[in-house]
Scaffold this motif. Structure first.
Motif, PDB file in Angstrom:
ATOM      1  N   ARG A 176     -54.447  27.377 -62.506  1.00 48.28           N
ATOM      2  CA  ARG A 176     -53.339  25.802 -61.447  1.00 48.28           C
ATOM      3  C   ARG A 176     -52.453  25.649 -61.750  1.00 48.28           C
ATOM      4  O   ARG A 176     -52.774  24.661 -62.919  1.00 48.28           O
ATOM      5  CB  ARG A 176     -54.030  25.337 -59.554  1.00 48.28           C
ATOM      6  N   TRP A 177     -51.101  25.341 -61.684  1.00 49.80           N
ATOM      7  CA  TRP A 177     -50.711  24.022 -62.089  1.00 49.80           C
ATOM      8  C   TRP A 177     -50.033  23.248 -60.913  1.00 49.80           C
ATOM      9  O   TRP A 177     -50.407  23.197 -59.856  1.00 49.80           O
ATOM     10  CB  TRP A 177     -48.874  25.185 -62.258  1.00 49.80           C
ATOM     11  N   GLY A 178     -49.633  22.568 -61.337  1.00 49.11           N
ATOM     12  CA  GLY A 178     -49.280  21.131 -60.697  1.00 49.11           C
ATOM     13  C   GLY A 178     -48.853  19.721 -61.094  1.00 49.11           C
ATOM     14  O   GLY A 178     -48.714  19.722 -62.567  1.00 49.11           O
ATOM     15  N   GLY A 179     -48.540  19.116 -60.090  1.00 51.56           N
ATOM     16  CA  GLY A 179     -47.393  17.783 -60.836  1.00 51.56           C
ATOM     17  C   GLY A 179     -46.958  17.111 -59.660  1.00 51.56           C
ATOM     18  O   GLY A 179     -47.069  17.713 -58.194  1.00 51.56           O
ATOM     19  N   THR A 180     -46.567  16.335 -59.627  1.00 47.50           N
ATOM     20  CA  THR A 180     -46.155  14.765 -58.669  1.00 47.50           C
ATOM     21  C   THR A 180     -46.000  14.261 -59.267  1.00 47.50           C
ATOM     22  O   THR A 180     -46.031  13.733 -61.204  1.00 47.50           O
ATOM     23  CB  THR A 180     -47.542  13.906 -58.087  1.00 47.50           C
ATOM     24  N   VAL A 181     -45.239  12.445 -58.606  1.00 48.65           N
ATOM     25  CA  VAL A 181     -44.864  11.602 -59.480  1.00 48.65           C
ATOM     26  C   VAL A 181     -46.048  10.808 -59.750  1.00 48.65           C
ATOM     27  O   VAL A 181     -47.260  10.516 -58.818  1.00 48.65           O
ATOM     28  CB  VAL A 181     -43.929  10.920 -58.642  1.00 48.65           C
ATOM     29  N   CYS A 182     -45.944  10.117 -61.174  1.00 46.61           N
ATOM     30  CA  CYS A 182     -47.225   8.738 -61.252  1.00 46.61           C
ATOM     31  C   CYS A 182     -46.405   7.914 -60.300  1.00 46.61           C
ATOM     32  O   CYS A 182     -45.855   6.631 -61.178  1.00 46.61           O
ATOM     33  CB  CYS A 182     -46.887   8.978 -62.386  1.00 46.61           C
ATOM     34  N   HIS A 183     -47.489   7.052 -59.953  1.00 54.09           N
ATOM     35  CA  HIS A 183     -47.219   6.116 -58.876  1.00 54.09           C
ATOM     36  C   HIS A 183     -48.595   5.382 -59.084  1.00 54.09           C
ATOM     37  O   HIS A 183     -49.319   4.474 -58.337  1.00 54.09           O
ATOM     38  CB  HIS A 183     -47.830   6.237 -56.885  1.00 54.09           C
ATOM     39  N   ARG A 184     -49.070   5.119 -60.694  1.00 58.36           N
ATOM     40  CA  ARG A 184     -50.544   4.276 -61.092  1.00 58.36           C
ATOM     41  C   ARG A 184     -49.941   2.617 -61.633  1.00 58.36           C
ATOM     42  O   ARG A 184     -50.851   1.973 -61.329  1.00 58.36           O
ATOM     43  CB  ARG A 184     -51.006   5.073 -62.308  1.00 58.36           C
ATOM     44  N   ASN A 185     -48.413   2.616 -61.844  1.00 55.32           N
ATOM     45  CA  ASN A 185     -47.701   1.199 -61.719  1.00 55.32           C
ATOM     46  C   ASN A 185     -47.114   0.961 -60.780  1.00 55.32           C
ATOM     47  O   ASN A 185     -46.427   1.833 -59.857  1.00 55.32           O
ATOM     48  CB  ASN A 185     -46.374   1.358 -62.846  1.00 55.32           C
ATOM     49  N   ALA A 186     -46.937  -0.654 -60.407  1.00 57.36           N
ATOM     50  CA  ALA A 186     -46.138  -0.707 -59.753  1.00 57.36           C
ATOM     51  C   ALA A 186     -44.537   0.106 -59.405  1.00 57.36           C
ATOM     52  O   ALA A 186     -44.538   0.246 -61.059  1.00 57.36           O
ATOM     53  CB  ALA A 186     -45.915  -2.465 -59.531  1.00 57.36           C
ATOM     54  N   PRO A 187     -43.939  -0.021 -59.285  1.00 58.54           N
ATOM     55  CA  PRO A 187     -42.299   0.699 -58.491  1.00 58.54           C
ATOM     56  C   PRO A 187     -40.843  -0.101 -59.680  1.00 58.54           C
ATOM     57  O   PRO A 187     -40.476  -0.048 -60.428  1.00 58.54           O
ATOM     58  CB  PRO A 187     -41.556   0.234 -58.081  1.00 58.54           C
ATOM     59  N   TRP A 188     -41.647  -1.639 -60.039  1.00 56.03           N
ATOM     60  CA  TRP A 188     -40.774  -3.017 -60.846  1.00 56.03           C
ATOM     61  C   TRP A 188     -40.975  -2.582 -62.625  1.00 56.03           C
ATOM     62  O   TRP A 188     -42.396  -2.939 -62.887  1.00 56.03           O
ATOM     63  CB  TRP A 188     -40.547  -4.499 -59.827  1.00 56.03           C
ATOM     64  N   GLU A 189     -39.646  -3.425 -63.316  1.00 55.94           N
ATOM     65  CA  GLU A 189     -40.233  -3.213 -64.825  1.00 55.94           C
ATOM     66  C   GLU A 189     -41.089  -4.489 -64.959  1.00 55.94           C
ATOM     67  O   GLU A 189     -41.053  -5.235 -64.583  1.00 55.94           O
ATOM     68  CB  GLU A 189     -38.145  -2.730 -65.121  1.00 55.94           C
ATOM     69  N   PRO A 190     -41.893  -4.011 -65.820  1.00 54.91           N
ATOM     70  CA  PRO A 190     -42.249  -5.873 -66.758  1.00 54.91           C
ATOM     71  C   PRO A 190     -41.260  -6.916 -67.220  1.00 54.91           C
ATOM     72  O   PRO A 190     -39.829  -6.555 -67.719  1.00 54.91           O
ATOM     73  CB  PRO A 190     -43.355  -4.992 -68.046  1.00 54.91           C
ATOM     74  N   HIS A 191     -41.855  -8.305 -66.568  1.00 47.67           N
ATOM     75  CA  HIS A 191     -40.292  -9.560 -67.100  1.00 47.67           C
ATOM     76  C   HIS A 191     -41.308  -9.986 -68.515  1.00 47.67           C
ATOM     77  O   HIS A 191     -40.542 -10.985 -69.172  1.00 47.67           O
ATOM     78  CB  HIS A 191     -40.446 -10.464 -66.034  1.00 47.67           C
ATOM     79  N   SER A 192     -42.219  -9.856 -68.756  1.00 43.58           N
ATOM     80  CA  SER A 192     -42.482 -10.444 -69.842  1.00 43.58           C
ATOM     81  C   SER A 192     -43.326  -9.470 -70.553  1.00 43.58           C
ATOM     82  O   SER A 192     -44.587  -8.602 -70.140  1.00 43.58           O
ATOM     83  CB  SER A 192     -44.099 -11.691 -70.002  1.00 43.58           C
ATOM     84  N   VAL A 193     -44.477  -9.603 -72.087  1.00 44.88           N
ATOM     85  CA  VAL A 193     -45.096  -9.374 -72.966  1.00 44.88           C
ATOM     86  C   VAL A 193     -46.645  -9.125 -72.130  1.00 44.88           C
ATOM     87  O   VAL A 193     -47.402  -7.987 -71.919  1.00 44.88           O
ATOM     88  CB  VAL A 193     -45.072 -10.033 -73.847  1.00 44.88           C
TER      89      VAL A 193
END
Length: 431
Positions: free
Chosen positions: A146-163
């Motif tokens: 079976r092939w499969g795929g989704t959009v990964c939602h493990r992280n929040a949609p905003w970009e990190p602001h610091s290290v």
């Protein structure tokens, strides 16, 4: 005089005989059949649907301006069309997996929409698929590829602001968005569960022009996350070479196998080398790579050979340098990473070129800044992570004369697989 027949004695003898036969049958049970070959691409292909990616062939296949033609292809320039497609289908992390498992038959959607126990912040399962609520009939059906795929939602949609935000983001080893209630889907905009789906298939099938422009965005403007080992070992036989050549960002999660030889528990990571060879051969446009190595939960002890792994990854990194691999992270289990840190070199703080980086956390950096001779000797350093995940700056040498030159190498970070691997499985969503 004939002995008296006793019914109880006869029943006991028959019971012992039946138990003995059943035990013999159970021990002589035939082994489970091996899975069939994965769905390889046919050779030769029955027909060529995909146009050539060159500009000349793309112009030939372009729809001629007509009154009934789509305005997207006849009125907008190519660069604007590309920006629109990137906004619609790009800049995401996409799961791509191939597993040998039972068909994914699910109960009605209303039965799958249930709140996670004790958690009111994750009301819906990722992509409306809860693997724990499968229809029982799916397990009665034979396993299939079976092939499969989704959009990964493990992280929040905003970009990190610091290290610190970058280092604390869950890596590929903590990707549970395809498990029951394991993603952060509620933080993403859009209608659920459509926002969890890739959603490009209808556009690709609309016409050849849409396919030619959209397929390049799908593979080239997204980060492809792969966990399936059969897919990684047979990438060029399952995905077209021109698709692999357009991939710019990858996240790979590779699991080492636990084996028992001569009464001793061992770890087998021999499949890492062919996977890296495939990437170096077919993914020449790769610019970002996040490689996570883990131990099997049955491995005792759960330890990967650090020297052997670094030797293979170093050779791969040097092969990818002419192609422009800029950002690379290698995630190792804590015990293996600790072994690497024992021989790491910590440069003096005053050698860091940018004072604005002072006070940032330190991360291991596998450095290849030596003299470009016949063979570059890598060095493991403890470097300031002010530029993470981008490379740090080179240490001062007479050749760079204090100029801010990016260093050549890759980061070595730690993955915590003690609990995550217990939850890893072969769940595979449909496109």
């Amino acid at each position: 005089m004939a002995p008296k027949f006793k019914l109880a004695t006869w029943l006991r003898s028959r019971f012992r005989r039946s138990n003995t036969n059943s035990r013999k049958q159970s021990t002589a049970r035939p082994p489970s059949p091996r899975p069939p070959s994965p769905p390889y691409l046919p050779t030769p292909r029955p027909h060529s649907f995909t146009p050539s990616p060159s500009c000349e062939d793309l112009a030939i296949t372009q729809i001629q301006p007509q009154s009934s033609s789509c305005l997207l292809f006849t009125r907008l320039p190519g660069d604007i069309r590309r920006d629109i497609l990137i906004l619609a289908f790009g800049k995401r992390t996409l799961h791509m997996d191939l597993v040998f498992d039972h068909p994914l038959i699910l109960p009605p959607l209303a039965d799958r929409v249930r709140a996670a126990p004790g958690n009111s912040y994750i009301p819906y399962p990722h992509a409306a698929i809860n693997p724990l609520q499968r229809d029982d009939s799916s397990f009665d059906m034979p396993k299939v590829w079976r092939w499969g795929g989704t959009v990964c939602h493990r992280n929040a949609p905003w970009e990190p602001h610091s290290v610190i935000d970058w280092l604390s983001r869950p890596g590929p080893w903590e990707d549970f968005c395809d498990r029951a209630n394991g993603g952060l889907c509620h933080l993403y905009g859009g209608e659920w569960p459509v926002k969890c789906q890739i959603g490009i298939m209808g556009f690709l099938l609309s016409c050849k022009q849409a396919y030619a422009e959209g397929i390049d965005i799908l593979y080239g403007a997204n980060c492809i996350a792969i966990t399936s080992e059969p897919l990684l070992l047979h990438l060029p036989r399952l995905i077209l070479p021109q698709r692999l050549a357009s991939i710019t960002s990858l996240e790979l999660n590779i699991n080492a196998h636990a084996e028992r030889r001569s009464g001793q528990h061992t770890i087998n990571i021999s499949h890492l080398n062919p996977i890296l060879e495939i990437l170096a051969t077919y993914c020449q446009a790769l610019r970002s790579l996040y490689l996570s190595l883990q131990c099997d939960v049955l491995a005792i002890p759960r330890f990967l050979p650090a020297s052997s792994i670094l030797e293979k990854v170093d050779a791969f990194f040097l092969l990818m340098q002419p192609g422009g691999l800029r950002i690379m992270r290698l995630a190792l289990p804590s015990t293996t990473r600790r072994t690497c840190s024992d021989s790491a070199v910590r440069p003096p703080v005053e050698h860091e070129l940018e004072k604005t980086q002072q006070g940032q956390p330190s991360v291991m950096w596998r450095c290849f800044d030596g003299e470009r001779g016949d063979k570059i000797q890598p060095e493991t350093q403890i470097r300031n992570a002010g530029n993470f995940p981008r490379p740090p700056l080179q240490l001062p040498t007479p050749s760079n004369a204090g100029r801010p030159v990016p260093s050549t190498g890759y980061w070595i970070v730690e993955n915590n697989d003690d609990e995550s691997m217990l939850l890893m499985g072969t769940v595979c969503f449909g496109f």
